[in-house]
Design a protein around this motif. Structure first.
Motif, PDB file in Angstrom:
ATOM      1  N   ARG A 242       9.640 -13.804   4.690  1.00 21.56           N
ATOM      2  CA  ARG A 242       8.908 -13.324   5.862  1.00 21.56           C
ATOM      3  C   ARG A 242       8.676 -14.432   6.887  1.00 21.56           C
ATOM      4  NH1 ARG A 242       2.732 -11.282   5.732  1.00 21.56           N
ATOM      5  NH2 ARG A 242       2.457 -13.324   6.751  1.00 21.56           N
ATOM      6  N   VAL A 281      11.052  -7.237   1.708  1.00 17.58           N
ATOM      7  CA  VAL A 281      10.438  -8.499   2.115  1.00 17.58           C
ATOM      8  C   VAL A 281       9.816  -9.128   0.884  1.00 17.58           C
ATOM      9  CG1 VAL A 281       8.571  -9.546   3.460  1.00 17.58           C
ATOM     10  CG2 VAL A 281      10.047  -7.818   4.506  1.00 17.58           C
ATOM     11  N   THR A 283       7.634 -12.495  -0.055  1.00 19.70           N
ATOM     12  CA  THR A 283       6.938 -13.586   0.623  1.00 19.70           C
ATOM     13  C   THR A 283       5.831 -14.197  -0.223  1.00 19.70           C
ATOM     14  OG1 THR A 283       5.559 -14.103   2.568  1.00 19.70           O
ATOM     15  CG2 THR A 283       5.508 -11.827   1.786  1.00 19.70           C
ATOM     16  N   GLN A 285       2.352 -15.908  -0.344  1.00 19.59           N
ATOM     17  CA  GLN A 285       1.186 -15.883   0.537  1.00 19.59           C
ATOM     18  C   GLN A 285       0.075 -16.727  -0.066  1.00 19.59           C
ATOM     19  OE1 GLN A 285       0.770 -14.499   3.710  1.00 19.59           O
ATOM     20  NE2 GLN A 285       3.002 -14.410   3.553  1.00 19.59           N
ATOM     21  N   HIS A 299      -1.517  -6.766   3.784  1.00 18.14           N
ATOM     22  CA  HIS A 299      -1.062  -5.379   3.938  1.00 18.14           C
ATOM     23  C   HIS A 299      -1.147  -4.929   5.397  1.00 18.14           C
ATOM     24  CE1 HIS A 299      -0.690  -5.067  -0.324  1.00 18.14           C
ATOM     25  NE2 HIS A 299      -1.996  -5.113  -0.564  1.00 18.14           N
ATOM     26  N   HIS A 302       1.747  -6.361   7.303  1.00 16.81           N
ATOM     27  CA  HIS A 302       2.984  -5.650   6.971  1.00 16.81           C
ATOM     28  C   HIS A 302       3.019  -4.272   7.626  1.00 16.81           C
ATOM     29  CE1 HIS A 302       3.580  -8.316   3.163  1.00 16.81           C
ATOM     30  NE2 HIS A 302       3.879  -8.939   4.293  1.00 16.81           N
ATOM     31  N   MET A 305       4.172  -4.827  11.079  1.00 16.09           N
ATOM     32  CA  MET A 305       5.614  -5.052  11.088  1.00 16.09           C
ATOM     33  C   MET A 305       6.359  -3.718  10.981  1.00 16.09           C
ATOM     34  SD  MET A 305       6.110  -8.428   8.678  1.00 16.09           S
ATOM     35  CE  MET A 305       7.605  -9.048   9.462  1.00 16.09           C
ATOM     36  N   GLN A 306       5.915  -2.886  10.051  1.00 19.20           N
ATOM     37  CA  GLN A 306       6.594  -1.599   9.849  1.00 19.20           C
ATOM     38  C   GLN A 306       6.503  -0.730  11.100  1.00 19.20           C
ATOM     39  OE1 GLN A 306       8.908  -0.899   7.742  1.00 19.20           O
ATOM     40  NE2 GLN A 306       7.943  -0.010   5.922  1.00 19.20           N
ATOM     41  N   PHE A 319       7.509  -4.070   0.674  1.00 18.16           N
ATOM     42  CA  PHE A 319       7.029  -5.440   0.857  1.00 18.16           C
ATOM     43  C   PHE A 319       6.491  -5.939  -0.480  1.00 18.16           C
ATOM     44  CE2 PHE A 319       6.764  -3.556   5.035  1.00 18.16           C
ATOM     45  CZ  PHE A 319       7.089  -4.582   5.921  1.00 18.16           C
ATOM     46  N   HIS A 321       4.574  -9.431  -2.117  1.00 16.86           N
ATOM     47  CA  HIS A 321       3.978 -10.719  -1.804  1.00 16.86           C
ATOM     48  C   HIS A 321       3.368 -11.324  -3.064  1.00 16.86           C
ATOM     49  CE1 HIS A 321       0.253  -8.305  -1.692  1.00 16.86           C
ATOM     50  NE2 HIS A 321      -0.386  -9.454  -1.900  1.00 16.86           N
TER      51      HIS A 321
END
Length: 423
Positions: A242, A281, A283, A285, A299, A302, A305-306, A319, A321
């Motif tokens: 990410r 994705v 990632t 974190q 969340h 994300h 992003m979505q 996603f 993480h």
């Protein structure tokens, strides 16, 4: 606002399948050892971002209701609406009028058209009520055809009047405005009665696809699907880091308003969607472990992003993480070497368990050695992103590892013209 509702017509009797549908609705027939036809359609809609899925049931609708009503599948909520008596596809849609969003996806529950549903539903027509997904085939004479001028459908041609040769047919997936119900007088076929009337008013768009298509309404096409689908359902996956790959890394980036895409990042995801890839994705974190922000913030980022991906018809399938770190200040996130924290491959392996992933053709793109090491440990290629156009990097990866199709797209077999029927 993105279209989030998908409606499936699952009320037909399936008489052409004979004894197979005497006690089982056609969409509940198995298409793979562990998957029903309707499972496939629902999961596909859900992974494309449709969170409200409505099943319009009729024949043996109690079976559909028992299996699906109230369930959640990959984040989507399923509702079943049973029509009191057969009223055609138009009547079934009218019966569910109060549940329909201003714009919604409508699809037949007995066929598989492997298109990017998110892209198909983006930017609904401004001056029309419907968009129809069209399939190009080599010979339309057996099926009837659709005439398209620019984006506008101008006619449905019955098969008796269709000349032999290549052309377009109705693929059975529609983007509809709820106002289409004003043109549904009562029991009728939306395909035979409503669409031709809308076409005469100039209110129907067409969008052409060459993707895999199969209608399972005949014994021979159901058998074909059962032969081909086990291999087709497993997709290669693109695992994307990410921060620093999809979005500019400003150091512990977590606020939605901090989202700034790297060059061509959204277009890169769209290219993967169009290539038939699952997109994940993965990632680390560590900011969660250090107490800088919470997993809820991850969340929310994300979700932003979505939403911005959906604006161009793109989507991430899932996603993953990892909030753990060996030096975490938040005790519950302290772990010496959590399996999910890259360079460990845990997030990649979890995606494999939760999705039908084909290792053949899969790859990871990251900006750090820990990303590449995670890919190596998972047994897939890893590609280092050095900046610039992410789309160019994705194209490079696809050219290097993209597998050849294992099954050629079949010539579709339709049940009726000018459009497929749900029965």
């Amino acid at each position: 606002m993105a279209v989030r509702q998908a409606v499936f017509l699952v009320g037909g009797k399936g008489t052409r399948l004979g004894a197979l549908t005497a006690t089982t609705p056609k969409p509940l027939l198995p298409i793979a050892p562990d998957m029903l036809v309707l499972d496939l359609l629902i999961e596909n809609a859900a992974r494309h971002g449709f969170t409200d899925i409505v099943l319009l049931a009729g024949h043996l609708g109690d079976r559909v209701e028992l299996l699906y009503h109230g369930r959640r599948i990959r984040g989507a909520t399923i509702r079943v609406v049973r029509e009191p008596e057969p009223a055609g596809t138009g009547g079934a849609l009218r019966h569910a009028a109060e549940l329909l969003d201003p714009w919604f996806l409508l699809a037949n529950g007995d066929s598989w058209f492997d298109i990017n549903l998110c892209a198909f539903a983006v930017a609904p027509p401004r001056n029309g009520l419907a968009r129809i997904a069209l399939r190009r085939i080599d010979d339309c004479a057996r099926y009837g055809s659709v005439e398209l001028h620019g984006k506008r459908i101008t006619a449905f041609v019955e098969k008796k009047a269709t000349a032999a040769g290549p052309g377009l047919i109705n693929g059975g997936i529609y983007l509809l405005n709820r106002a289409v119900l004003d043109h549904v007088p009562g029991p009728c076929s939306i395909e035979r009665d409503v669409f031709p009337a809308l076409v005469r008013r100039g209110g129907v768009e067409g969008q052409v696809f060459d993707n895999y298509f199969l209608d399972i309404g005949l014994p021979e096409t159901l058998a074909q699907g059962r032969r081909e689908f086990p291999a087709l359902l497993a997709r290669p996956a693109a695992f994307l880091d990410r921060d620093g790959v999809l979005n500019i890394d400003r150091g512990y980036t977590y606020r939605p308003e901090q989202l700034y895409w790297t060059e061509d990042a959204r277009e890169a995801v769209l290219a993967l969607n169009e290539a038939g890839y699952l997109v994940f994705v993965v990632t680390n974190q560590a900011g969660v472990a250090h107490g800088f922000y919470h997993e809820a913030d991850v969340h929310a980022f994300h979700a932003r992003m979505q939403a911005e991906l959906a604006d161009i018809g793109a989507h991430v399938d899932a996603f993953y993480h990892c909030p753990f770190h060996p030096d975490a200040t938040v005790r519950r996130y302290r772990h010496p070497s959590h399996p999910d924290r890259k360079p460990n491959p845990g997030m990649l392996l979890k995606a494999r368990r939760e999705w039908r992933v084909s290792d053949r053709g899969s790859f990871l793109i990251g900006d750090r050695e820990s990303d590449i090491e995670a890919a190596i440990r998972a047994g897939i290629p890893g590609l280092r992103y050095e900046g610039g156009s992410l789309l160019a990097t994705v194209r490079q990866a696809l050219a290097a590892v993209r597998p050849a199709p294992s099954v050629p797209p079949p010539a579709p077999i339709l049940l009726d013209t000018p459009a497929m029927q749900a029965g």
